[in-house]
Design a protein around this motif. Structure first.
Motif, PDB file in Angstrom:
ATOM      1  N   GLY A  43       0.809  -1.214   0.000  1.00 46.23           N
ATOM      2  CA  GLY A  43       0.000   0.000   0.000  1.00 46.23           C
ATOM      3  C   GLY A  43       0.842   1.263   0.000  1.00 46.23           C
ATOM      4  N   MET A  44       0.265   2.338  -0.555  1.00 42.82           N
ATOM      5  CA  MET A  44       0.973   3.606  -0.672  1.00 42.82           C
ATOM      6  C   MET A  44       1.256   4.224   0.698  1.00 42.82           C
ATOM      7  N   ARG A  45       0.377   3.996   1.656  1.00 40.60           N
ATOM      8  CA  ARG A  45       0.578   4.581   2.979  1.00 40.60           C
ATOM      9  C   ARG A  45       1.867   4.064   3.614  1.00 40.60           C
ATOM     10  N   THR A  46       2.142   2.784   3.465  1.00 41.20           N
ATOM     11  CA  THR A  46       3.369   2.213   3.996  1.00 41.20           C
ATOM     12  C   THR A  46       4.584   2.759   3.263  1.00 41.20           C
ATOM     13  N   VAL A  47       4.473   2.914   1.950  1.00 41.49           N
ATOM     14  CA  VAL A  47       5.581   3.457   1.160  1.00 41.49           C
ATOM     15  C   VAL A  47       5.915   4.871   1.616  1.00 41.49           C
ATOM     16  N   PHE A  48       4.899   5.700   1.821  1.00 44.38           N
ATOM     17  CA  PHE A  48       5.155   7.078   2.216  1.00 44.38           C
ATOM     18  C   PHE A  48       5.657   7.185   3.656  1.00 44.38           C
ATOM     19  N   SER A  49       5.355   6.196   4.487  1.00 44.70           N
ATOM     20  CA  SER A  49       5.954   6.190   5.826  1.00 44.70           C
ATOM     21  C   SER A  49       7.456   5.956   5.732  1.00 44.70           C
ATOM     22  N   VAL A  50       7.887   5.106   4.801  1.00 44.71           N
ATOM     23  CA  VAL A  50       9.318   4.894   4.585  1.00 44.71           C
ATOM     24  C   VAL A  50       9.949   6.150   3.980  1.00 44.71           C
ATOM     25  N   PHE A 152      12.494   2.268  -3.966  1.00 47.54           N
ATOM     26  CA  PHE A 152      11.781   3.466  -4.422  1.00 47.54           C
ATOM     27  C   PHE A 152      11.595   4.522  -3.329  1.00 47.54           C
ATOM     28  N   PRO A 153      11.157   4.162  -2.113  1.00 45.35           N
ATOM     29  CA  PRO A 153      11.001   5.200  -1.081  1.00 45.35           C
ATOM     30  C   PRO A 153      12.308   5.898  -0.717  1.00 45.35           C
ATOM     31  N   ARG A 154      13.409   5.177  -0.753  1.00 44.45           N
ATOM     32  CA  ARG A 154      14.688   5.799  -0.429  1.00 44.45           C
ATOM     33  C   ARG A 154      15.146   6.746  -1.526  1.00 44.45           C
ATOM     34  N   ILE A 155      14.873   6.398  -2.768  1.00 42.26           N
ATOM     35  CA  ILE A 155      15.226   7.300  -3.870  1.00 42.26           C
ATOM     36  C   ILE A 155      14.376   8.569  -3.817  1.00 42.26           C
ATOM     37  N   LEU A 156      13.061   8.403  -3.659  1.00 37.48           N
ATOM     38  CA  LEU A 156      12.173   9.564  -3.596  1.00 37.48           C
ATOM     39  C   LEU A 156      12.488  10.441  -2.394  1.00 37.48           C
ATOM     40  N   GLY A 157      12.630   9.837  -1.221  1.00 38.75           N
ATOM     41  CA  GLY A 157      12.964  10.614  -0.030  1.00 38.75           C
ATOM     42  C   GLY A 157      14.321  11.270  -0.140  1.00 38.75           C
ATOM     43  N   GLY A 158      15.268  10.600  -0.778  1.00 46.18           N
ATOM     44  CA  GLY A 158      16.596  11.183  -0.946  1.00 46.18           C
ATOM     45  C   GLY A 158      16.593  12.393  -1.856  1.00 46.18           C
ATOM     46  N   VAL A 159      15.864  12.322  -2.966  1.00 43.57           N
ATOM     47  CA  VAL A 159      15.795  13.463  -3.893  1.00 43.57           C
ATOM     48  C   VAL A 159      15.162  14.679  -3.213  1.00 43.57           C
ATOM     49  N   LEU A 160      14.054  14.470  -2.519  1.00 45.34           N
ATOM     50  CA  LEU A 160      13.390  15.574  -1.822  1.00 45.34           C
ATOM     51  C   LEU A 160      14.300  16.165  -0.738  1.00 45.34           C
ATOM     52  N   SER A 161      15.017  15.306  -0.036  1.00 44.21           N
ATOM     53  CA  SER A 161      15.909  15.777   1.026  1.00 44.21           C
ATOM     54  C   SER A 161      17.059  16.603   0.469  1.00 44.21           C
ATOM     55  N   VAL A 162      17.646  16.153  -0.627  1.00 39.42           N
ATOM     56  CA  VAL A 162      18.761  16.888  -1.222  1.00 39.42           C
ATOM     57  C   VAL A 162      18.310  18.257  -1.712  1.00 39.42           C
ATOM     58  N   LEU A 163      17.130  18.319  -2.324  1.00 39.25           N
ATOM     59  CA  LEU A 163      16.607  19.620  -2.780  1.00 39.25           C
ATOM     60  C   LEU A 163      16.414  20.578  -1.610  1.00 39.25           C
ATOM     61  N   CYS A 164      15.806  20.084  -0.531  1.00 35.87           N
ATOM     62  CA  CYS A 164      15.568  20.939   0.639  1.00 35.87           C
ATOM     63  C   CYS A 164      16.870  21.340   1.316  1.00 35.87           C
ATOM     64  N   LEU A 165      17.811  20.408   1.438  1.00 31.88           N
ATOM     65  CA  LEU A 165      19.092  20.722   2.076  1.00 31.88           C
ATOM     66  C   LEU A 165      19.890  21.725   1.252  1.00 31.88           C
ATOM     67  N   ALA A 166      19.855  21.580  -0.075  1.00 35.79           N
ATOM     68  CA  ALA A 166      20.583  22.518  -0.927  1.00 35.79           C
ATOM     69  C   ALA A 166      19.992  23.921  -0.826  1.00 35.79           C
ATOM     70  N   PHE A 167      18.665  24.018  -0.791  1.00 31.63           N
ATOM     71  CA  PHE A 167      18.028  25.323  -0.614  1.00 31.63           C
ATOM     72  C   PHE A 167      18.407  25.929   0.736  1.00 31.63           C
ATOM     73  N   TYR A 168      18.375  25.106   1.774  1.00 24.35           N
ATOM     74  CA  TYR A 168      18.749  25.566   3.118  1.00 24.35           C
ATOM     75  C   TYR A 168      20.215  26.003   3.161  1.00 24.35           C
ATOM     76  N   PHE A 169      21.086  25.239   2.508  1.00 23.40           N
ATOM     77  CA  PHE A 169      22.504  25.598   2.449  1.00 23.40           C
ATOM     78  C   PHE A 169      22.689  26.964   1.788  1.00 23.40           C
ATOM     79  N   ASN A 170      21.994  27.202   0.678  1.00 24.42           N
ATOM     80  CA  ASN A 170      22.126  28.479  -0.023  1.00 24.42           C
ATOM     81  C   ASN A 170      21.651  29.644   0.831  1.00 24.42           C
ATOM     82  N   VAL A 171      20.508  29.468   1.503  1.00 30.75           N
ATOM     83  CA  VAL A 171      19.970  30.556   2.334  1.00 30.75           C
ATOM     84  C   VAL A 171      20.918  30.880   3.481  1.00 30.75           C
ATOM     85  N   ILE A 172      21.406  29.848   4.169  1.00 27.20           N
ATOM     86  CA  ILE A 172      22.295  30.071   5.305  1.00 27.20           C
ATOM     87  C   ILE A 172      23.617  30.668   4.839  1.00 27.20           C
ATOM     88  N   ALA A 173      24.139  30.198   3.712  1.00 32.64           N
ATOM     89  CA  ALA A 173      25.413  30.709   3.220  1.00 32.64           C
ATOM     90  C   ALA A 173      25.300  32.161   2.764  1.00 32.64           C
TER      91      ALA A 173
END
Length: 274
Positions: A43-50, A152-173
């Motif tokens: 189920g999708m709910r379990t995938v999104f929890s991962v 799949f959940p690790r790839i999706l979560g990883g891409v979203l995390s990298v985008l958010c971290l890069a944005f945060y890095f730019n703002v802080i820098a």
């Protein structure tokens, strides 16, 4: 002559191995996305929890380290750039330098290296241990596809995390770096903010999204693929983890170099230089 032929043979062999490795990784991406969409027993709910757990580990828990490195990077670049630009009377170009160095180059690369060191190693070793302990076979025995539940959940979560971290890095820098240097460098914030606003363009947003989204995908696809290569022995886990780190760094650095080269070639074509 024999040495030259031997050199070209070695280069060709390495090129064939690289192409074969790349095709195998891309095949796993396709199969994991297909499994996530059409072959779900959990189920999708379990995938999104991962996915949320991966975002928490990769993104949220990495923020203290990213904050320290972003502050240090921003402060150093502001100090160095303003010192050099004041000598030639072009202090207004500090925004261009900050955008060019932080947003286009340093932010994506530093974020990717942090994620590789923290999360890439964890993902490859975790999946490798799951393979060695036959947890993958246990999932398949109850009808759960490991590609849809683990990869799949690790790839999706990883891409979203990298985008958010890069944005945060730019703002802080960009902003935090200025605040750090405010006590050492006499520069009004209005002047600095106006310089940054004039330096930003839509192309910078495109480069940011392109570099960070694909860097995140490269990191987690390569690390998941290396973890899946473990057969039966737990002794293989450190080996695949090392290969995952090395291959991720090579692929991410190469991709960033290609994007940067194409970006500046396009700039030169627009200006009519080439």
């Amino acid at each position: 002559m024999a040495m030259i032929l031997s050199y070209f043979d070695e280069v060709g062999h390495r090129l064939i191995k690289t192409v074969s490795y790349t095709l195998s990784v891309l095949q796993m991406v396709y199969l994991s996305c297909r499994a996530a969409l059409f072959d779900q027993a959990q189920g999708m709910r379990t995938v999104f929890s991962v996915v949320s757990a991966q975002i928490y580990f990769t993104g949220w828990q990495a923020m203290p380290l990213v904050t320290i490195l972003a502050l240090a990077s921003g402060a150093i670049i502001i100090l160095q750039s303003t010192a050099q630009l004041n000598l030639i009377g072009n202090a207004a170009f500090v925004g261009n330098l900050m955008v060019m160095i932080i947003v286009r180059e340093l932010g994506p690369l530093m974020t990717a290296l942090i994620v590789i060191a923290r999360s890439g190693t964890a993902v490859s070793s975790e999946i490798g241990n799951m393979r060695a302990n036959r947890e993958m076979e246990a999932l398949e025995s109850v009808g759960i596809n490991p590609l849809s539940y683990i990869v799949f959940p690790r790839i999706l979560g990883g891409v979203l995390s990298v985008l958010c971290l890069a944005f945060y890095f730019n703002v802080i820098a960009l902003i935090g770096g200025y605040l750090v240097t405010r006590f050492m460098q006499d520069m009004p914030f209005s002047f600095y903010a106006e310089s940054l606003a004039q330096a930003f363009s839509f192309e910078d947003v495109e480069v940011f999204l392109l570099k960070n989204s694909f860097s995140g995908m490269i990191i987690f696809v390569v690390c998941c693929y290396q973890g899946m290569l473990v057969k039966q022995s737990a002794h293989e886990v450190p080996q695949v983890t090392t290969k995952a780190v090395v291959n991720s760094i090579i692929y991410v650095t190469g991709f960033n170099l290609i994007v940067t080269t194409l970006f500046y070639l396009n700039k030169l074509m627009v200006l009519g230089i080439i």
